[in-house]
Design a protein around this motif. Structure first.
Motif, PDB file in Angstrom:
ATOM      1  N   UNK A  46       0.834  -1.206   0.000  1.00 56.18           N
ATOM      2  CA  UNK A  46       0.000   0.000   0.000  1.00 56.18           C
ATOM      3  C   UNK A  46       0.864   1.249   0.000  1.00 56.18           C
ATOM      4  N   UNK A  47       1.988   1.213   0.691  1.00 53.03           N
ATOM      5  CA  UNK A  47       2.867   2.388   0.726  1.00 53.03           C
ATOM      6  C   UNK A  47       3.420   2.699  -0.663  1.00 53.03           C
ATOM      7  N   UNK A  48       3.703   1.667  -1.448  1.00 51.66           N
ATOM      8  CA  UNK A  48       4.177   1.888  -2.818  1.00 51.66           C
ATOM      9  C   UNK A  48       3.091   2.547  -3.658  1.00 51.66           C
ATOM     10  N   UNK A  49       1.871   2.100  -3.498  1.00 54.26           N
ATOM     11  CA  UNK A  49       0.761   2.689  -4.251  1.00 54.26           C
ATOM     12  C   UNK A  49       0.575   4.158  -3.863  1.00 54.26           C
ATOM     13  N   UNK A  50       0.613   4.431  -2.576  1.00 59.89           N
ATOM     14  CA  UNK A  50       0.356   5.798  -2.122  1.00 59.89           C
ATOM     15  C   UNK A  50       1.524   6.745  -2.399  1.00 59.89           C
ATOM     16  N   UNK A  51       2.745   6.238  -2.427  1.00 57.29           N
ATOM     17  CA  UNK A  51       3.893   7.120  -2.636  1.00 57.29           C
ATOM     18  C   UNK A  51       4.318   7.225  -4.096  1.00 57.29           C
ATOM     19  N   UNK A  52       3.989   6.252  -4.932  1.00 54.46           N
ATOM     20  CA  UNK A  52       4.435   6.293  -6.324  1.00 54.46           C
ATOM     21  C   UNK A  52       3.287   6.395  -7.324  1.00 54.46           C
ATOM     22  N   UNK A  53       2.268   5.586  -7.152  1.00 56.84           N
ATOM     23  CA  UNK A  53       1.179   5.554  -8.128  1.00 56.84           C
ATOM     24  C   UNK A  53       0.260   6.770  -7.967  1.00 56.84           C
ATOM     25  N   UNK A  54      -0.090   7.101  -6.746  1.00 59.42           N
ATOM     26  CA  UNK A  54      -1.002   8.231  -6.502  1.00 59.42           C
ATOM     27  C   UNK A  54      -0.460   9.552  -7.056  1.00 59.42           C
ATOM     28  N   UNK A  55       0.780   9.945  -6.732  1.00 57.38           N
ATOM     29  CA  UNK A  55       1.267  11.219  -7.286  1.00 57.38           C
ATOM     30  C   UNK A  55       1.344  11.225  -8.815  1.00 57.38           C
TER      31      UNK A  55
END
Length: 68
Positions: A32-41
């Motif tokens: 989830x941290x990868x999604x929120x830090x890389x995919x979201x931005x």
């Protein structure tokens, strides 16, 4: 429907939230941290670029219709 800044921002945020929520809930091997830090931005930046291009194209089409 009248698209002002508030409506546009709300729809934009809802589309991003649904997409990111689907990725978080999906059974994929990604933290989830990868999604929120890389995919979201990157999704937000891509969305802003597409929104700006769409607004400019709409302005062009609105101005061009009076000249034809």
């Amino acid at each position: 429907m009248e698209f002002d800044l508030t409506v546009t921002a709300g729809i934009f945020a809802a589309i991003i939230a649904v997409g990111i929520g689907g990725l978080v809930a999906a059974p994929i091997p990604m933290d989830t941290s990868t999604i929120l830090m890389m995919v979201l931005p990157s999704t937000v930046v891509f969305g802003v670029i597409c929104l700006a291009l769409g607004v400019k194209h709409g302005e062009f089409r609105a101005g061009a219709s009076g000249r034809l």
